[in-house]
Design an enzyme around this catalytic site. Structure first.
Site, mmCIF file in Angstrom:
data_model
loop_
_atom_site.group_PDB
_atom_site.id
_atom_site.type_symbol
_atom_site.label_atom_id
_atom_site.label_comp_id
_atom_site.label_asym_id
_atom_site.label_seq_id
_atom_site.Cartn_x
_atom_site.Cartn_y
_atom_site.Cartn_z
ATOM 1 N N CYS A 1 -0.433 4.100 2.269
ATOM 2 C CA CYS A 1 -0.201 3.883 3.708
ATOM 3 C C CYS A 1 1.270 4.075 4.081
ATOM 4 O O CYS A 1 1.581 4.631 5.128
ATOM 5 C CB CYS A 1 -0.584 2.464 4.119
ATOM 6 S SG CYS A 1 -2.078 1.819 3.372
ATOM 7 N N ASP A 2 2.184 3.603 3.242
ATOM 8 C CA ASP A 2 3.587 3.496 3.664
ATOM 9 C C ASP A 2 4.569 4.376 2.896
ATOM 10 O O ASP A 2 5.746 4.442 3.269
ATOM 11 C CB ASP A 2 4.041 2.028 3.528
ATOM 12 C CG ASP A 2 3.217 1.096 4.411
ATOM 13 O OD1 ASP A 2 2.803 1.549 5.489
ATOM 14 O OD2 ASP A 2 2.979 -0.049 4.015
ATOM 15 N N CYS B 1 0.839 -1.211 0.000
ATOM 16 C CA CYS B 1 0.000 0.000 0.000
ATOM 17 C C CYS B 1 0.869 1.253 0.000
ATOM 18 O O CYS B 1 1.468 1.602 1.034
ATOM 19 C CB CYS B 1 -0.917 -0.012 1.228
ATOM 20 S SG CYS B 1 -1.854 1.503 1.414
#
Ligand code: NAP
Length: 323
Positions: A148-149, A145
Protein backbone atom coordinates in the site's frame (compact mmCIF):
# COMPACT_ATOMS: atom_id res chain seq x y z
CA UNK A 1 -17.01 -4.59 -4.25
CA UNK A 2 -20.51 -5.99 -4.48
CA UNK A 3 -22.63 -5.95 -1.38
CA UNK A 4 -25.27 -8.67 -1.42
CA UNK A 5 -28.51 -7.64 0.24
CA UNK A 6 -29.74 -10.43 2.43
CA UNK A 7 -32.72 -11.05 4.62
CA UNK A 8 -32.15 -11.31 8.32
CA UNK A 9 -35.29 -13.40 8.68
CA UNK A 10 -33.91 -16.39 6.82
CA UNK A 11 -31.82 -18.97 8.62
CA UNK A 12 -28.80 -19.65 6.42
CA UNK A 13 -27.15 -23.04 6.40
CA UNK A 14 -23.70 -21.57 6.87
CA UNK A 15 -22.31 -18.20 7.84
CA UNK A 16 -18.59 -17.70 7.40
CA UNK A 17 -16.85 -14.88 9.23
CA UNK A 18 -13.81 -13.65 7.34
CA UNK A 19 -13.00 -13.37 3.63
CA UNK A 20 -9.39 -14.51 3.44
CA UNK A 21 -8.31 -17.71 1.68
CA UNK A 22 -9.69 -19.92 4.50
CA UNK A 23 -13.14 -18.32 4.44
CA UNK A 24 -13.32 -18.17 0.64
CA UNK A 25 -12.40 -21.85 0.34
CA UNK A 26 -14.94 -22.81 3.00
CA UNK A 27 -17.56 -20.78 1.14
CA UNK A 28 -16.74 -22.37 -2.17
CA UNK A 29 -17.14 -25.84 -0.67
CA UNK A 30 -20.39 -25.21 1.21
CA UNK A 31 -21.96 -23.31 -1.70
CA UNK A 32 -20.94 -26.10 -4.03
CA UNK A 33 -22.59 -28.55 -1.63
CA UNK A 34 -25.73 -26.48 -2.22
CA UNK A 35 -25.88 -25.09 1.29
CA UNK A 36 -27.06 -21.49 1.55
CA UNK A 37 -23.82 -19.69 2.35
CA UNK A 38 -23.13 -16.14 3.48
CA UNK A 39 -19.66 -14.78 4.07
CA UNK A 40 -19.25 -11.69 6.24
CA UNK A 41 -16.11 -9.59 5.81
CA UNK A 42 -15.23 -6.40 7.64
CA UNK A 43 -12.63 -4.83 5.35
CA UNK A 44 -11.86 -6.19 1.91
CA UNK A 45 -11.86 -9.67 0.47
CA UNK A 46 -8.59 -11.57 0.63
CA UNK A 47 -7.09 -10.68 4.01
CA UNK A 48 -3.31 -10.47 4.22
CA UNK A 49 -2.95 -12.21 0.83
CA UNK A 50 -4.68 -9.29 -0.87
CA UNK A 51 -1.82 -6.96 0.12
CA UNK A 52 0.95 -9.41 -0.74
CA UNK A 53 2.75 -8.52 -3.92
CA UNK A 54 3.78 -11.99 -5.02
CA UNK A 55 2.99 -15.44 -3.66
CA UNK A 56 5.43 -18.07 -4.81
CA UNK A 57 4.60 -21.05 -2.62
CA UNK A 58 0.96 -21.59 -3.51
CA UNK A 59 0.93 -24.71 -5.68
CA UNK A 60 0.15 -24.43 -9.35
CA UNK A 61 1.95 -21.20 -10.23
CA UNK A 62 5.53 -21.76 -11.32
CA UNK A 63 6.19 -18.03 -11.63
CA UNK A 64 4.18 -17.21 -8.51
CA UNK A 65 0.97 -15.21 -8.55
CA UNK A 66 0.02 -11.78 -7.27
CA UNK A 67 -1.92 -11.89 -4.00
CA UNK A 68 -4.82 -9.71 -5.25
CA UNK A 69 -5.16 -11.86 -8.38
CA UNK A 70 -5.23 -15.09 -6.39
CA UNK A 71 -7.86 -13.94 -3.90
CA UNK A 72 -9.97 -12.26 -6.57
CA UNK A 73 -10.08 -15.58 -8.42
CA UNK A 74 -11.01 -17.39 -5.21
CA UNK A 75 -13.84 -14.91 -4.61
CA UNK A 76 -15.16 -15.31 -8.17
CA UNK A 77 -15.00 -19.07 -7.84
CA UNK A 78 -16.93 -19.12 -4.54
CA UNK A 79 -19.51 -16.67 -5.87
CA UNK A 80 -19.96 -18.77 -9.00
CA UNK A 81 -21.28 -21.58 -6.81
CA UNK A 82 -23.68 -19.22 -5.03
CA UNK A 83 -21.79 -17.93 -2.00
CA UNK A 84 -22.97 -14.43 -1.06
CA UNK A 85 -21.00 -11.70 0.67
CA UNK A 86 -22.00 -9.11 3.24
CA UNK A 87 -19.55 -6.35 4.18
CA UNK A 88 -19.65 -5.36 7.82
CA UNK A 89 -17.96 -5.92 11.13
CA UNK A 90 -19.17 -8.78 13.28
CA UNK A 91 -19.67 -7.33 16.74
CA UNK A 92 -21.19 -10.24 18.70
CA UNK A 93 -22.15 -13.87 18.29
CA UNK A 94 -24.83 -15.60 20.29
CA UNK A 95 -25.09 -19.37 20.58
CA UNK A 96 -27.12 -21.22 23.19
CA UNK A 97 -27.56 -24.81 24.28
CA UNK A 98 -31.33 -24.49 23.74
CA UNK A 99 -31.24 -23.66 20.04
CA UNK A 100 -29.30 -24.86 17.02
CA UNK A 101 -29.59 -21.39 15.51
CA UNK A 102 -26.54 -19.21 15.86
CA UNK A 103 -26.91 -15.43 15.75
CA UNK A 104 -24.34 -13.12 14.21
CA UNK A 105 -24.65 -9.40 14.94
CA UNK A 106 -23.03 -7.06 12.43
CA UNK A 107 -22.06 -3.40 12.96
CA UNK A 108 -23.81 -3.42 16.35
CA UNK A 109 -27.23 -3.65 14.67
CA UNK A 110 -30.01 -5.15 16.84
CA UNK A 111 -31.17 -7.73 14.26
CA UNK A 112 -28.68 -10.57 13.72
CA UNK A 113 -28.02 -12.77 10.72
CA UNK A 114 -28.96 -16.34 11.62
CA UNK A 115 -27.47 -19.68 10.68
CA UNK A 116 -27.30 -23.35 11.55
CA UNK A 117 -23.57 -23.61 11.22
CA UNK A 118 -20.89 -21.04 11.77
CA UNK A 119 -17.39 -21.06 10.28
CA UNK A 120 -14.90 -18.71 11.92
CA UNK A 121 -12.21 -17.62 9.46
CA UNK A 122 -11.47 -14.21 10.91
CA UNK A 123 -7.69 -14.32 10.58
CA UNK A 124 -5.63 -12.27 12.97
CA UNK A 125 -4.36 -8.71 13.39
CA UNK A 126 -0.92 -7.24 12.94
CA UNK A 127 0.98 -6.80 16.19
CA UNK A 128 2.07 -3.25 16.95
CA UNK A 129 5.45 -2.31 18.43
CA UNK A 130 3.85 -0.29 21.19
CA UNK A 131 6.64 2.31 21.31
CA UNK A 132 6.36 6.11 21.58
CA UNK A 133 5.68 7.70 18.20
CA UNK A 134 4.22 4.60 16.55
CA UNK A 135 0.60 5.67 16.87
CA UNK A 136 1.30 9.37 16.24
CA UNK A 137 3.15 8.69 12.98
CA UNK A 138 0.92 5.94 11.61
CA UNK A 139 0.10 7.14 8.11
CA UNK A 140 2.86 9.76 8.42
CA UNK A 141 5.75 7.39 7.87
CA UNK A 142 4.76 4.39 9.97
CA UNK A 143 3.12 1.66 7.91
CA UNK A 144 2.02 -1.96 8.20
CA UNK A 145 1.63 -2.55 4.44
CA UNK A 146 4.47 -2.33 1.95
CA UNK A 147 2.23 -2.88 -1.08
CA UNK A 148 0.00 0.00 0.00
CA UNK A 149 2.65 2.53 1.03
CA UNK A 150 6.00 1.47 -0.47
CA UNK A 151 5.82 3.91 -3.39
CA UNK A 152 5.74 6.91 -1.01
CA UNK A 153 9.35 6.16 -0.05
CA UNK A 154 11.02 6.38 -3.43
CA UNK A 155 14.76 7.04 -3.01
CA UNK A 156 14.42 7.45 0.75
CA UNK A 157 15.95 5.46 3.62
CA UNK A 158 13.48 3.36 5.60
CA UNK A 159 13.44 0.82 8.42
CA UNK A 160 11.69 -2.54 8.48
CA UNK A 161 11.15 -4.02 11.93
CA UNK A 162 10.91 -7.81 12.32
CA UNK A 163 12.72 -10.95 11.25
CA UNK A 164 9.98 -13.27 9.98
CA UNK A 165 8.78 -14.15 6.48
CA UNK A 166 6.67 -11.04 6.20
CA UNK A 167 9.48 -8.68 7.23
CA UNK A 168 11.87 -10.27 4.72
CA UNK A 169 9.37 -10.47 1.86
CA UNK A 170 8.28 -6.91 2.37
CA UNK A 171 11.84 -5.61 2.78
CA UNK A 172 12.67 -7.23 -0.56
CA UNK A 173 9.58 -5.70 -2.13
CA UNK A 174 10.50 -2.28 -0.74
CA UNK A 175 13.90 -2.38 -2.47
CA UNK A 176 11.97 -1.40 -5.61
CA UNK A 177 11.39 2.03 -4.11
CA UNK A 178 13.60 2.84 -1.15
CA UNK A 179 17.21 3.97 -1.37
CA UNK A 180 18.24 1.99 1.70
CA UNK A 181 16.44 -0.44 4.00
CA UNK A 182 17.53 -1.19 7.55
CA UNK A 183 16.00 -4.42 8.81
CA UNK A 184 15.94 -4.18 12.59
CA UNK A 185 15.57 -7.53 14.32
CA UNK A 186 15.62 -8.27 18.04
CA UNK A 187 17.77 -11.42 17.78
CA UNK A 188 20.89 -12.42 15.85
CA UNK A 189 18.99 -15.01 13.82
CA UNK A 190 16.15 -14.49 11.42
CA UNK A 191 12.93 -16.44 11.71
CA UNK A 192 12.04 -16.18 8.01
CA UNK A 193 12.47 -18.93 5.40
CA UNK A 194 16.03 -19.58 4.20
CA UNK A 195 15.37 -18.63 0.58
CA UNK A 196 14.11 -15.21 1.69
CA UNK A 197 17.12 -14.81 4.00
CA UNK A 198 19.46 -15.56 1.09
CA UNK A 199 17.77 -13.00 -1.12
CA UNK A 200 17.79 -10.36 1.58
CA UNK A 201 21.46 -10.95 2.48
CA UNK A 202 22.36 -10.69 -1.20
CA UNK A 203 20.51 -7.44 -1.76
CA UNK A 204 22.84 -4.49 -1.40
CA UNK A 205 20.04 -2.08 -0.49
CA UNK A 206 19.31 -4.08 2.68
CA UNK A 207 21.35 -3.73 5.84
CA UNK A 208 20.58 -5.82 8.91
CA UNK A 209 20.72 -4.43 12.42
CA UNK A 210 20.60 -7.47 14.68
CA UNK A 211 20.00 -7.87 18.42
CA UNK A 212 18.26 -4.54 18.37
CA UNK A 213 14.89 -2.99 19.06
CA UNK A 214 13.23 0.30 18.24
CA UNK A 215 12.66 2.34 21.41
CA UNK A 216 11.01 5.32 19.77
CA UNK A 217 9.91 6.69 16.41
CA UNK A 218 10.47 10.43 16.14
CA UNK A 219 9.97 13.28 13.73
CA UNK A 220 8.28 16.59 13.19
CA UNK A 221 5.35 16.45 10.77
CA UNK A 222 6.53 13.13 9.37
CA UNK A 223 8.92 10.42 10.55
CA UNK A 224 12.55 11.59 10.69
CA UNK A 225 14.09 8.60 12.40
CA UNK A 226 14.05 5.83 15.00
CA UNK A 227 15.91 5.37 18.27
CA UNK A 228 17.51 1.94 18.17
CA UNK A 229 18.94 0.04 21.14
CA UNK A 230 21.27 -2.95 20.94
CA UNK A 231 19.99 -5.48 23.46
CA UNK A 232 23.40 -7.13 23.93
CA UNK A 233 25.64 -4.08 24.27
CA UNK A 234 23.08 -1.51 25.43
CA UNK A 235 24.37 0.87 22.76
CA UNK A 236 21.80 3.41 21.58
CA UNK A 237 21.75 5.28 18.28
CA UNK A 238 19.45 7.41 16.18
CA UNK A 239 18.85 6.11 12.69
CA UNK A 240 17.69 8.62 10.11
CA UNK A 241 14.81 7.08 8.17
CA UNK A 242 11.69 8.51 6.58
CA UNK A 243 9.58 5.40 6.90
CA UNK A 244 9.11 2.59 9.40
CA UNK A 245 7.44 -0.62 8.27
CA UNK A 246 6.39 -2.82 11.18
CA UNK A 247 6.10 -6.58 10.57
CA UNK A 248 6.42 -8.16 13.99
CA UNK A 249 3.84 -10.91 13.79
CA UNK A 250 0.19 -11.17 14.65
CA UNK A 251 -2.32 -11.34 17.47
CA UNK A 252 -5.78 -12.91 17.33
CA UNK A 253 -8.45 -10.23 16.90
CA UNK A 254 -11.47 -12.15 18.10
CA UNK A 255 -13.07 -9.85 20.67
CA UNK A 256 -16.49 -10.48 19.10
CA UNK A 257 -16.28 -14.09 20.30
CA UNK A 258 -16.22 -13.26 23.99
CA UNK A 259 -15.74 -16.47 25.93
CA UNK A 260 -18.24 -18.67 24.09
CA UNK A 261 -15.52 -20.83 22.54
CA UNK A 262 -12.38 -22.42 23.96
CA UNK A 263 -9.18 -20.59 23.07
CA UNK A 264 -5.51 -21.22 23.62
CA UNK A 265 -3.46 -19.23 26.12
CA UNK A 266 -2.39 -16.89 23.34
CA UNK A 267 -5.99 -16.34 22.25
CA UNK A 268 -6.30 -18.55 19.15
CA UNK A 269 -9.34 -20.82 18.63
CA UNK A 270 -8.85 -24.44 19.62
CA UNK A 271 -10.26 -26.96 17.12
CA UNK A 272 -10.16 -30.72 16.65
CA UNK A 273 -8.84 -32.28 13.44
CA UNK A 274 -12.21 -31.73 11.76
CA UNK A 275 -11.95 -28.00 12.59
CA UNK A 276 -14.77 -28.18 15.12
CA UNK A 277 -14.51 -25.81 18.07
CA UNK A 278 -15.61 -26.51 21.63
CA UNK A 279 -19.13 -25.54 20.56
CA UNK A 280 -21.14 -27.91 18.38
CA UNK A 281 -21.83 -26.55 14.92
CA UNK A 282 -19.14 -23.87 15.15
CA UNK A 283 -15.96 -24.46 13.15
CA UNK A 284 -12.76 -22.47 12.75
CA UNK A 285 -10.13 -22.39 10.01
CA UNK A 286 -7.10 -20.48 8.84
CA UNK A 287 -4.99 -18.06 10.83
CA UNK A 288 -7.52 -17.54 13.65
CA UNK A 289 -7.14 -21.13 14.83
CA UNK A 290 -4.36 -22.53 16.96
CA UNK A 291 -1.77 -24.10 14.63
CA UNK A 292 1.87 -24.11 13.69
CA UNK A 293 1.99 -23.40 9.98
CA UNK A 294 0.20 -20.30 8.73
CA UNK A 295 0.26 -20.29 4.94
CA UNK A 296 -2.33 -19.71 2.24
CA UNK A 297 -2.22 -23.37 1.31
CA UNK A 298 -2.88 -24.49 4.91
CA UNK A 299 -5.64 -21.89 5.25
CA UNK A 300 -7.32 -23.34 2.16
CA UNK A 301 -6.94 -26.88 3.50
CA UNK A 302 -8.48 -25.82 6.81
CA UNK A 303 -11.30 -24.08 4.97
CA UNK A 304 -12.17 -27.20 3.00
CA UNK A 305 -12.17 -29.36 6.15
CA UNK A 306 -14.27 -26.84 8.11
CA UNK A 307 -16.75 -26.66 5.23
CA UNK A 308 -17.04 -30.43 5.03
CA UNK A 309 -17.67 -30.61 8.78
CA UNK A 310 -20.20 -27.79 8.58
CA UNK A 311 -21.98 -29.60 5.75
CA UNK A 312 -22.09 -32.78 7.81
CA UNK A 313 -23.49 -30.87 10.78
CA UNK A 314 -26.15 -29.00 8.77
CA UNK A 315 -27.35 -32.17 7.07
CA UNK A 316 -27.54 -33.93 10.43
CA UNK A 317 -29.52 -31.05 11.91
CA UNK A 318 -31.89 -31.08 8.97
CA UNK A 319 -32.32 -34.83 9.33
CA UNK A 320 -30.94 -35.54 5.89
CA UNK A 321 -28.86 -38.56 5.20
CA UNK A 322 -25.16 -37.81 5.34
CA UNK A 323 -23.12 -39.08 2.42
P1 NAP B 1 6.40 -14.28 12.54
O1 NAP B 1 6.90 -15.42 11.75
O2 NAP B 1 5.73 -14.52 13.85
O3 NAP B 1 7.64 -13.29 12.78
C1 NAP B 1 7.49 -12.14 13.57
C2 NAP B 1 8.86 -11.50 13.73
O4 NAP B 1 8.71 -10.32 14.50
C3 NAP B 1 9.85 -12.42 14.44
O5 NAP B 1 11.10 -12.30 13.83
C4 NAP B 1 9.84 -11.85 15.86
O6 NAP B 1 11.09 -11.99 16.48
C5 NAP B 1 9.56 -10.40 15.63
N1 NAP B 1 8.86 -9.77 16.75
C6 NAP B 1 7.76 -10.20 17.40
N2 NAP B 1 7.37 -9.34 18.33
C7 NAP B 1 8.26 -8.33 18.29
C8 NAP B 1 8.40 -7.13 19.00
N3 NAP B 1 7.52 -6.78 19.95
N4 NAP B 1 9.43 -6.32 18.70
C9 NAP B 1 10.31 -6.64 17.73
N5 NAP B 1 10.23 -7.78 17.01
C10 NAP B 1 9.21 -8.61 17.28
O7 NAP B 1 5.36 -13.36 11.73
P2 NAP B 1 5.26 -13.03 10.17
O8 NAP B 1 6.58 -12.79 9.56
O9 NAP B 1 4.24 -11.96 10.11
O10 NAP B 1 4.65 -14.35 9.53
C11 NAP B 1 3.41 -14.86 10.03
C12 NAP B 1 3.16 -16.26 9.48
O11 NAP B 1 2.89 -16.19 8.09
C13 NAP B 1 4.37 -17.16 9.64
O12 NAP B 1 3.92 -18.45 9.96
C14 NAP B 1 5.02 -17.12 8.30
O13 NAP B 1 5.79 -18.26 8.00
C15 NAP B 1 3.80 -17.01 7.39
N6 NAP B 1 4.14 -16.40 6.11
C16 NAP B 1 4.67 -17.18 5.14
C17 NAP B 1 5.01 -16.62 3.93
C18 NAP B 1 5.56 -17.47 2.85
O14 NAP B 1 5.73 -18.67 3.07
N7 NAP B 1 5.85 -16.96 1.67
C19 NAP B 1 4.85 -15.25 3.71
C20 NAP B 1 4.34 -14.49 4.71
C21 NAP B 1 4.01 -15.08 5.92
P3 NAP B 1 11.63 -13.43 16.96
O15 NAP B 1 12.08 -14.11 15.72
O16 NAP B 1 12.72 -13.07 17.91
O17 NAP B 1 10.46 -14.09 17.64
Amino acid sequence: MDQDSLSKEDVYDVIIIGGGPAGLTAGMYTARARLSTVLIEKLGIGGQASITDRIENYPGFVEGISGPELVHTMEEQARSFGMRIVFGEVTTIKCSEESIIKKVFVNGEPEPYQCLSLVLAAGHEQRKLGVPGEKDYTGKGVSYCATCDGAFFRDLPIAVVGGGDVALEEALFLTRFAKKIYVIHRRDRLRGTKILQERAFNNNKIEFIFDSIVDEIFGQMLVDGVKVRNLKTGERKDLEVNGVFVFVGWIPGLSFLGSIIERSEDGYIVVDKEMETSREGVFACGDCRKKNLRQIVTACGDGATAAFSAQHYVERMKGEEYV
